[in-house]
Structure formats: structure tokens, C-alpha cells
Write an enzyme that holds these catalytic residues in place. Structure first.
Site, PDB file in Angstrom:
ATOM      1  CG  ASP A  72     128.242  57.231 -40.592  1.00 17.66           C
ATOM      2  OD1 ASP A  72     129.132  56.909 -40.084  1.00 17.66           O
ATOM      3  OD2 ASP A  72     127.571  56.037 -41.069  1.00 17.66           O
ATOM      4  CG  ASP A 141     118.917  47.654 -40.649  1.00 14.64           C
ATOM      5  OD1 ASP A 141     120.332  47.529 -40.984  1.00 14.64           O
ATOM      6  OD2 ASP A 141     118.443  48.414 -40.005  1.00 14.64           O
ATOM      7  CG  HIS A 143     122.352  50.270 -41.657  1.00  5.70           C
ATOM      8  ND1 HIS A 143     121.782  49.767 -40.423  1.00  5.70           N
ATOM      9  CD2 HIS A 143     123.329  50.983 -41.383  1.00  5.70           C
ATOM     10  CE1 HIS A 143     122.494  50.075 -39.441  1.00  5.70           C
ATOM     11  NE2 HIS A 143     123.330  50.695 -39.927  1.00  5.70           N
ATOM     12  CD  GLU A 148     119.077  53.289 -40.300  1.00  6.92           C
ATOM     13  OE1 GLU A 148     119.540  52.009 -40.809  1.00  6.92           O
ATOM     14  OE2 GLU A 148     119.264  53.820 -38.950  1.00  6.92           O
TER      15      GLU A 148
END
Length: 276
Positions: A72, A141, A143, A148
Site C-alpha cells: 500500500d 482491527d 485489517h 479496512e
């Protein structure tokens, strides 16, 4: 699926680096046969990168015939910004090894046409023959890359809006100032990573423990995108003791009982000096 549990962060980083080293050497890369490696950023892989640099400097490992694809990049952050993932990769890894810069692929978050940039990235991966080993990390979380919660589990490289939890987690890299943290990023999709022939996910620290629990002890769920890799034929989760705090005792005991098998993947550590 394999879960490799080491005592602490340093040992987990070393195990991961040894695994990457052995996979590259066993592949026997050459001028007409490149090993293709997917790479993450963030704080978790830093220890792994340091060990890989050490193996390179000691003459055990060369990246001359390795192509890399990063997961990314932030949108709108100048490439030379100290917190861009271009800067991160060059400062923490690429400039210390013998990789050809033309073989190190990172998404351009300043491209005029962001979707075209994403499509071109997917095409480059395909032209390289696909990814042999995709190394990833996760957020608290669950991801992976910037996929996400709620992301499609068959998604491809695309533009994503970052969740507030991610923005808060990344604020430490921007002097704690939320207004400086990019709110959008280009990211490989879950499907992009799933297409790799092998996936290794690094998970360390107590703050990632619930995400690891969701990744391996509960079902596949797009709210915890890392859980998708339960369905990959060759996934290795590498973690430290702190990351196992939310797992059932019997789960931890089961996988620790397999460590003698897992350790054969990294011991002995191969070396290009030996002609392997």
C-alpha cells in the site's frame, strides 16, 4: 494453516526472516527466474527487515533476482515525505540490500489517475508471474494492508478510505496530529494477496491479540479481513507470546506442539555461499 509462536518480538522477527531467506534460496532465482515477494510496512516488520539486511551483508542472501510489490501507499503524501511508504521501504530495507530499484514496485499515491495506477499494479504482478510469498502485517482491527473492516474478501488493488481506528493508530508517525494523517490510501485487495502462492502474516504485541483470535479461532468475516486467510492453502501466521493472549489455551498448546515441525522450515538457515 500454520501458527508459529515465538517467545518475543525479536525471535518472531528472526523466524520470519529465516523463512523468507530459505524460501528465496530454495527457489534458486536467476536472470530468467525471479522470486516475487510481497512486502508490508509499519512497525511490525522492522525487525524482520533488519535480519534480512544482516543476512545480505553477511553474504548469505542476495536480492539481485528478487522482485517486490508493496501492499500500500498513502494518497497525496509526497514520495519523499519521511512517512511515505516509499521513504519507509528505502530507508528501512531497499537501500541496504542489492535489489535493482526497477524491481521494487510501490504504488504511486500521487498518480493523476489513481484507478489506472491500481490497475497497472495488478498487471505488473501478473506479468511478474504472480507473487511467490506475500508477507503482511495486520492492524488491531484485523485489517490486512489497508483492507479496512467491511472490505470485500475478493477485492483487488484500489483506492480506500481509512477507518478512524487506522488514522488514530498512524497518528504516532505524524507527531500525534490527526490533521496530518492521510485519510486515503491505495492498497492491494484481499483477493490480490489471496492469489499469492504463499502468505506469511506477522502479528506481535498484546494489542493485536484480539485480532489474532478473530483471525484463527472464529469464522471468515469481512469485518476482520485477515480471517480470509483461513481459506488460503498455504498461510503461516508468525506471532509472539503477547499476541496469543486471547487464544484458547488448547489452541496455543496445539500449535506449540508443532514447533519442532515448523522449526525445520528455518533450521538449517540456507546460504547462497553454500551454492544452495
Amino acid at each position: 494453516m500454520r501458527l508459529v509462536i515465538l517467545d518475543n518480538y525479536d525471535l518472531a522477527s528472526e523466524w520470519a526472516a529465516k523463512y523468507i531467506c530459505n524460501r528465496i534460496i530454495q527457489f534458486k532465482p536467476g536472470q530468467d527466474r525471479y522470486f516475487t515477494l510481497g512486502l508490508p510496512t509499519g512497525s511490525t516488520p522492522l525487525g524482520c527487515y533488519k535480519k534480512l539486511i544482516e543476512y545480505h551483508k553477511n553474504g548469505h542472501l542476495s536480492f539481485k533476482y528478487v522482485k517486490t510489490f508493496n501492499m500500500d501507499e498513502y494518497v497525496g503524501l509526497p514520495r519523499n515525505h519521511p512517512e511515505s511508504y516509499h521513504s519507509y521501504m528505502w530507508n528501512n530495507f531497499f537501500k541496504h540490500i542489492d535489489i535493482d530499484p526497477n524491481n521494487a514496485h510501490i504504488l504511486d499515491g500521487n498518480a493523476v489517475d489513481l484507478q489506472a495506477e491500481c490497475d497497472a499494479f495488478e498487471k505488473k504482478i501478473k506479468e511478474a508471474g504472480g507473487i511467490d510469498l506475500f508477507v503482511g502485517g495486520i492492524g488491531p482491527d484485523g485489517h490486512i494492508a489497508f483492507n479496512e473492516p467491511g472490505s470485500s474478501l475478493v477485492s483487488r488493488t484500489r483506492l480506500k478510505t481509512l477507518a478512524m481506528d487506522t488514522i488514530l493508530a498512524n497518528a504516532k508517525y505524524f507527531d500525534g496530529d490527526l490533521s496530518k494523517v492521510p485519510t486515503m490510501a491505495l492498497t492491494v485487495g484481499v483477493g490480490t494477496v489471496m492469489d499469492a502462492r504463499e502468505v506469511m502474516i506477522l502479528i506481535t504485541g498484546a494489542h493485536k491479540a484480539f485480532a489474532l483470535y478473530k483471525a484463527i479461532e472464529e469464522g471468515v468475516n469481512h469485518m476482520w479481513t485477515v480471517s480470509a486467510f483461513q481459506q488460503h492453502p498455504r498461510t503461516i501466521f508468525v506471532c509472539d507470546e503477547d499476541a496469543t493472549l486471547e487464544l484458547r489455551v488448547k489452541t496455543v498448546k496445539y500449535f506449540k506442539g508443532l514447533m519442532h515441525v515448523h522449526n525445520k522450515l528455518v533450521d538449517p538457515l540456507f546460504s547462497m555461499k553454500d551454492g544452495n
